[in-house]
Scaffold this motif. Structure first.
Motif, PDB file in Angstrom:
ATOM      1  N   PRO A  29       0.546  -1.657  -0.151  1.00 38.50           N
ATOM      2  CA  PRO A  29      -0.184  -0.394  -0.187  1.00 38.50           C
ATOM      3  C   PRO A  29       0.984   1.175  -0.253  1.00 38.50           C
ATOM      4  O   PRO A  29       2.391   1.490   0.441  1.00 38.50           O
ATOM      5  N   THR A  30       0.411   2.753  -0.898  1.00 34.41           N
ATOM      6  CA  THR A  30       0.450   3.439  -0.354  1.00 34.41           C
ATOM      7  C   THR A  30       0.073   4.442   0.012  1.00 34.41           C
ATOM      8  O   THR A  30      -1.104   4.373  -0.128  1.00 34.41           O
ATOM      9  N   VAL A  31       0.603   5.517   1.076  1.00 37.00           N
ATOM     10  CA  VAL A  31      -0.376   6.564   1.010  1.00 37.00           C
ATOM     11  C   VAL A  31       0.213   7.973   0.261  1.00 37.00           C
ATOM     12  O   VAL A  31      -0.493   9.315   0.361  1.00 37.00           O
ATOM     13  N   GLY A  33       0.036  10.582  -2.410  1.00 35.45           N
ATOM     14  CA  GLY A  33      -0.948  11.180  -3.436  1.00 35.45           C
ATOM     15  C   GLY A  33      -1.240  11.445  -4.183  1.00 35.45           C
ATOM     16  O   GLY A  33      -2.250  11.892  -5.351  1.00 35.45           O
ATOM     17  N   THR A  34       0.156  11.566  -4.797  1.00 35.79           N
ATOM     18  CA  THR A  34       0.870  12.187  -5.657  1.00 35.79           C
ATOM     19  C   THR A  34       1.983  11.155  -6.735  1.00 35.79           C
ATOM     20  O   THR A  34       2.921  10.866  -5.962  1.00 35.79           O
ATOM     21  N   GLY A  46      -2.572  13.009  -9.607  1.00 42.18           N
ATOM     22  CA  GLY A  46      -3.177  12.014  -8.465  1.00 42.18           C
ATOM     23  C   GLY A  46      -2.881  10.736  -9.189  1.00 42.18           C
ATOM     24  O   GLY A  46      -3.185  10.483  -9.961  1.00 42.18           O
ATOM     25  N   TYR A  48      -5.333   7.425  -7.968  1.00 43.63           N
ATOM     26  CA  TYR A  48      -6.098   6.664  -7.641  1.00 43.63           C
ATOM     27  C   TYR A  48      -6.406   6.227  -6.378  1.00 43.63           C
ATOM     28  O   TYR A  48      -5.320   5.348  -6.216  1.00 43.63           O
ATOM     29  N   PRO A  49      -6.955   6.621  -4.967  1.00 45.81           N
ATOM     30  CA  PRO A  49      -7.281   6.110  -4.139  1.00 45.81           C
ATOM     31  C   PRO A  49      -6.822   4.433  -4.036  1.00 45.81           C
ATOM     32  O   PRO A  49      -8.331   3.925  -5.248  1.00 45.81           O
ATOM     33  N   GLY A  50      -6.446   3.656  -3.125  1.00 44.81           N
ATOM     34  CA  GLY A  50      -6.031   2.202  -3.183  1.00 44.81           C
ATOM     35  C   GLY A  50      -5.091   1.862  -4.733  1.00 44.81           C
ATOM     36  O   GLY A  50      -4.940   0.534  -3.968  1.00 44.81           O
ATOM     37  N   ARG A  51      -4.791   2.732  -5.228  1.00 41.05           N
ATOM     38  CA  ARG A  51      -4.261   2.014  -5.765  1.00 41.05           C
ATOM     39  C   ARG A  51      -2.426   1.685  -5.554  1.00 41.05           C
ATOM     40  O   ARG A  51      -2.137   2.509  -4.241  1.00 41.05           O
ATOM     41  N   GLN A  52      -1.293   0.501  -5.146  1.00 39.98           N
ATOM     42  CA  GLN A  52      -0.393  -0.198  -5.000  1.00 39.98           C
ATOM     43  C   GLN A  52       0.526  -0.416  -5.794  1.00 39.98           C
ATOM     44  O   GLN A  52       0.719  -0.126  -7.031  1.00 39.98           O
TER      45      GLN A  52
END
Length: 94
Positions: A29-31, A33-34, A46, A48-52
């Protein structure tokens, strides 16, 4: 009437999971945002939320997504062409 629709998402997910198991790869997982180092990009992309990030034994990435300097380089297809990752940070670009 029975549906003959095929769940391609499930088939793809199973194929990716099997390929990852074969080589010991794992999602991280990554936190971030960009994607892209701030000094390189006026407007970083940006994430996308959940991209790993895909971690594959034997492949190292010199950057994190928000410090990546390879944003204009072509991605790298891995797992027999199932997943496209950034060469600089390993973020999933599929």
């Amino acid at each position: 009437m029975h549906s003959t629709a095929y769940d391609l998402d499930a088939e793809y997910a199973a194929e990716v999971a099997a390929a990852m198991d074969d080589i010991g790869a794992q999602w991280v997982p990554t936190v971030a945002g960009t994607h892209g180092a701030p000094d390189l990009m006026m407007f970083p992309t940006g994430i996308y939320p959940g991209r790993q990030i895909l971690s594959i034994p034997g492949i190292t990435h010199p950057f994190t997504p928000n410090t990546c300097r390879d944003v204009d380089a072509p991605g790298m297809w891995v797992l027999d062409g199932l997943i496209l990752v950034c060469r600089g940070c390993g973020i999933d670009c599929t």
